[in-house]
Design a protein around this motif. Structure first.
Motif, PDB file in Angstrom:
ATOM      1  N   UNK A  49       3.868   1.788  -1.150  1.00 21.85           N
ATOM      2  CA  UNK A  49       4.527   2.090  -2.415  1.00 21.85           C
ATOM      3  C   UNK A  49       3.496   2.508  -3.471  1.00 21.85           C
ATOM      4  N   UNK A  50       2.356   1.798  -3.515  1.00 22.30           N
ATOM      5  CA  UNK A  50       1.318   2.179  -4.492  1.00 22.30           C
ATOM      6  C   UNK A  50       0.829   3.595  -4.227  1.00 22.30           C
ATOM      7  N   UNK A  98       0.833  -1.207   0.000  1.00 18.71           N
ATOM      8  CA  UNK A  98       0.000   0.000   0.000  1.00 18.71           C
ATOM      9  C   UNK A  98       0.868   1.258   0.000  1.00 18.71           C
ATOM     10  N   UNK A 139       3.020   1.551 -14.532  1.00 25.22           N
ATOM     11  CA  UNK A 139       1.847   0.680 -14.631  1.00 25.22           C
ATOM     12  C   UNK A 139       1.646   0.301 -16.093  1.00 25.22           C
ATOM     13  N   UNK A 196       1.354 -10.479 -13.165  1.00 23.39           N
ATOM     14  CA  UNK A 196       0.397  -9.996 -14.165  1.00 23.39           C
ATOM     15  C   UNK A 196      -0.738  -9.208 -13.504  1.00 23.39           C
ATOM     16  N   UNK A 197      -1.189  -9.691 -12.360  1.00 22.42           N
ATOM     17  CA  UNK A 197      -2.348  -9.070 -11.692  1.00 22.42           C
ATOM     18  C   UNK A 197      -2.031  -7.663 -11.202  1.00 22.42           C
ATOM     19  N   UNK A 223       0.681 -13.304  -9.991  1.00 23.22           N
ATOM     20  CA  UNK A 223       0.548 -12.045  -9.266  1.00 23.22           C
ATOM     21  C   UNK A 223       1.239 -10.903 -10.005  1.00 23.22           C
ATOM     22  N   UNK A 250      -1.466  -1.654 -12.031  1.00 25.13           N
ATOM     23  CA  UNK A 250      -1.298  -0.520 -11.119  1.00 25.13           C
ATOM     24  C   UNK A 250       0.155  -0.407 -10.646  1.00 25.13           C
ATOM     25  N   UNK A 251       1.052  -0.951 -11.441  1.00 24.25           N
ATOM     26  CA  UNK A 251       2.472  -0.797 -11.142  1.00 24.25           C
ATOM     27  C   UNK A 251       2.889  -1.407  -9.820  1.00 24.25           C
ATOM     28  N   UNK A 287      10.881   0.654  -9.774  1.00 16.46           N
ATOM     29  CA  UNK A 287       9.422   0.657  -9.859  1.00 16.46           C
ATOM     30  C   UNK A 287       9.002   0.879 -11.299  1.00 16.46           C
ATOM     31  N   UNK A 288       8.515  -0.161 -11.972  1.00 16.02           N
ATOM     32  CA  UNK A 288       8.123   0.002 -13.373  1.00 16.02           C
ATOM     33  C   UNK A 288       6.837   0.821 -13.462  1.00 16.02           C
ATOM     34  N   UNK A 294       3.979  -4.313  -6.822  1.00 20.82           N
ATOM     35  CA  UNK A 294       5.078  -5.233  -6.590  1.00 20.82           C
ATOM     36  C   UNK A 294       4.521  -6.433  -5.826  1.00 20.82           C
TER      37      UNK A 294
END
Lengths: 349, 349, 349
Positions: free
Chosen positions: B142-143, B140, B160, B285-286, B283, B290-291, B157-158, B293
């Motif tokens: 990091x997002x 949470x 999204x 892919x999922x 996970x 939203x970028x 951090x790629x 991890x």
């Protein structure tokens, strides 16, 4: 005791009996004849569906024996049905090559542990796992294929995409063909099948075990169609049965299986079956960005909510999952002893 | 009682002891020397990893004291290890400026409450939190940086993006260098580290506490590599250890820690370790849209399933989390008293 | 007993009383006058918000009676408040046509079962559902509109999109107008309202029931603003109250309602309120790819964590949800009998 039940005392035949009952439990029937007909229907739908269903159910049943799952649970097919669906689901969404067979075996082993874990968690509230172990296991195993060169999506796996508002232009009128295709395919799609003949075999399979369960399946499919039409779902989707399969399972589960069939539970079943159409549409949007599939998740989520609510609902007679048999079976037990399940009711706050 | 344990009766040294054990518990070791070596390894990986790990572990330990967490749990390091990983994880995925230090402190405080909440929920089934509090809290936090001007993603951090099928061209052959890098880095990546020297320090740290735990870590890493190769994961990912770290933790958890090491639990550990590769790919892919991890989520999910299943698995000897020590420790207790944990087994339905 | 409580012995007036208390419980007040003022505030915000709120609360209360929810729970408004929010939330995010009214009725029926289910699950740990039934039900019902031609998103429903780093350019300074708009709207946004006059009505409504609850609401809103400013959230969002509403509810819940108001619970409330800003930003990114809304999810997630943690927190006095009244009410009971809730504390491991 029938002749088959006698024969099933033999270990080898007993194992076959367990595999058949496992398949039968996909639609709640602890019956080898139902399971046999389900397998036949799957082979009629495509050899790969039948073959992977048999393989997965057998592997899961054997795994359950190896690791020491209580024999009564295996015997009732409760460690088979999720594996049946794992087999069919992986065969549906992934390309069919030799590694798929290995993958199905791995999935069938994994789903035994997932089932036991969920049964342990949910058992604290007398809530059954339903097909959640299948949804989670197959959902992860199909999504995983993005990262693997050796497992590829079938043509039924759409690319990941953002959902878009307004793609459904308006309410489409349904032809008679749409209606009866939708009605039958709603049952067939429980197993990813969209041919009328296959759905008819499935209905006969249920009928062989319980007339009322079969009737609830058909009513559920009809509720799915009606709700989807009212909300403006495209006719194609309705005709393919994609709006009905979760409604079928939900109606069966609530209108007679985990609640005794009475006027209230019948109404509740219809409400819940209608809600699966809403939940299915929502989940479809939610999983679209990672190319996910919703499987029977709408059924699981809605039915869990309505079953888990039961200790707070005085005017509806819940049946403990371990005691649930068929609509008729539950009614018979209830008539003899109306309070055989003492609800764990919360105190009146 | 060792000299250090004596010294740790002193409050200040006792606090340091708790912080070290907290770090040691990242890989299940209730040992200050293991924790010390883990910290040293982190500093060897980069000063910011070491510094934020120490800061977060100390803040969490102090918070647990302030709010009144049972002292025995703090003493065993059980309120430290998730914070250690929060510190390293935030330092890894966010840009390092002064606000990051504040953010790490906030995360370390928060994770104490998240740990207690999860321990309360999962305790009902004797299922440990594992690193779930870290996964949720850091996930949470990091997002959240998408919405904040003052916290920026690091280069790890790629952006999204939607996952795409077919990006992995085919199975890539692994060089000897890929193999040994993958084997060691699988251990290092538990702490987000990808240098051989760091992984070696970590392995020595485990070895200082338990030879068999160390062996299981290496086996787990190997299982992760093998599974990833079979399924066609790119060699780069394998060499970086990204396919191994969840397998390492899962193998340690199931093959000897939360199950007594026996032939069945060893096989189960290998199956579970292999499954983490599948869950990790799913996970990934999922969370891509939203970028996100995945952290150690594959380990948590798979290990929870296999531990939660235990009341239904007669042929495998579960260890209550509160009693689990090391592979050797569990074996010793089990030999003396084979039924010291009476399983809460469901009745045979 | 007041004159109204006497009058509410009459079935029709009793039903109205239940509906009003249901609305009052949106902000934890078991008070018909609070509920009445909330409804008035909603009508002041827009007739559709008031009308759908009344409709939904009434339908849910009637449904709860029909299906046999314990009367004490209905009487306390505990089966109303989630429906109130379902009505307002659907009216906010969906286009207003005649089918919306049907959809609100369906949502109000559904949320009764969802509430009972969650209450059953969470009751095992004395954790209240909070507004989670609303979040889940409305979240699914709005996301479902992607698939339906007959339900369209309102102008407040953004298109699905991938979150992007760096869209927030830098920390924006807040004007005095931003500050007081943010402070009031933080309260208003609990009900999706962004007008000062509406928020003032809401605050008077709370004040009519509890002075300290009202004060905690304002403090919570201020904490939300401060945290959002520190992290660099755009001034617009702060001014609209979008950074405050979860903080308002969290501060009320933890600083006096589910914990007795003491110095520790006050600090914990502030920490938790600040965390809702982080969780809100994270969830906003997570739901963006499917055009989702976060509703009061940040409040629910953070408050659940802090309440569920309570058996492990000795230095903070939890209040059993069924016993919680208002900040003042809890303090009074606590002063008379400091240990009236024996914590289910874990043994010191």
């Amino acid at each position: 005791m029938t002749a088959w039940e006698n024969a099933a005392e033999n270990p080898a035949l007993g194992f076959i009996d367990e595999v058949l009952r496992g398949c039968g439990q996909v639609m709640f029937q602890n019956s080898p004849i139902t399971g046999l007909l389900f397998f036949i229907g799957l082979f009629a739908g495509g050899w790969e569906f039948g073959a992977y269903a048999v393989l997965a159910t057998a592997v899961a049943t054997a795994t359950a024996h190896w690791i020491g799952v209580p024999k009564g649970l295996i015997k009732a097919g409760l460690y088979g049905f999720n594996a049946t669906l794992v087999g069919v689901g992986l065969a549906f969404y992934l390309d069919n090559d030799w590694l798929l067979a290995v993958y199905v075996v791995v999935g069938a082993i994994a789903v035994v542990f997932v089932t036991a874990a969920m049964a342990n968690f949910l058992g604290a509230w007398n809530v059954p796992t339903l097909t959640a172990p299948f949804v989670v296991t197959t959902g992860l195993m199909t999504a995983a294929s993005f990262g693997f060169s050796e497992l590829n999506p079938s043509s039924f796996s759409p690319a990941a995409s953002l959902p878009v508002y307004g793609t459904v232009a308006g309410r489409e009128s349904l032809s008679a063909s749409d209606l009866y295709h939708g009605l039958f395919n709603g049952v067939g799609q429980v197993f990813f099948q969209d041919k009328i003949v296959v759905a008819v075999i499935f209905l006969i399979a249920i009928l062989a075990s319980s007339h009322l369960d079969c009737m609830m399946a058909i009513i559920g499919s009809a509720v799915g169609i009606g709700t989807a039409y009212a909300l403006g779902v495209p006719a194609d989707s309705i005709s393919l049965g994609l709006q009905g399969y979760s409604a079928v399972l939900t109606m069966m589960a609530l209108a007679g299986l985990f609640y005794v069939l009475q006027i209230n539970s019948f109404i509740v079943g219809i409400i819940a079956a209608a809600l699966t159409v809403v939940v299915a549409s929502a989940l479809t949007a939610i999983v679209a960005p990672f190319g996910g599939h919703i499987f029977t998740a709408p059924f699981v989520i809605v039915t869990w909510a309505f079953i888990a609510a039961s200790p707070f609902l005085e005017n509806i007679q819940a049946v403990k999952p371990a005691d649930a048999t068929t609509v008729e079976g539950n009614i018979n037990v209830y008539r003899k002893s109306p309070h055989w399940w003492d609800k764990r009711r919360p105190s009146d706050a």
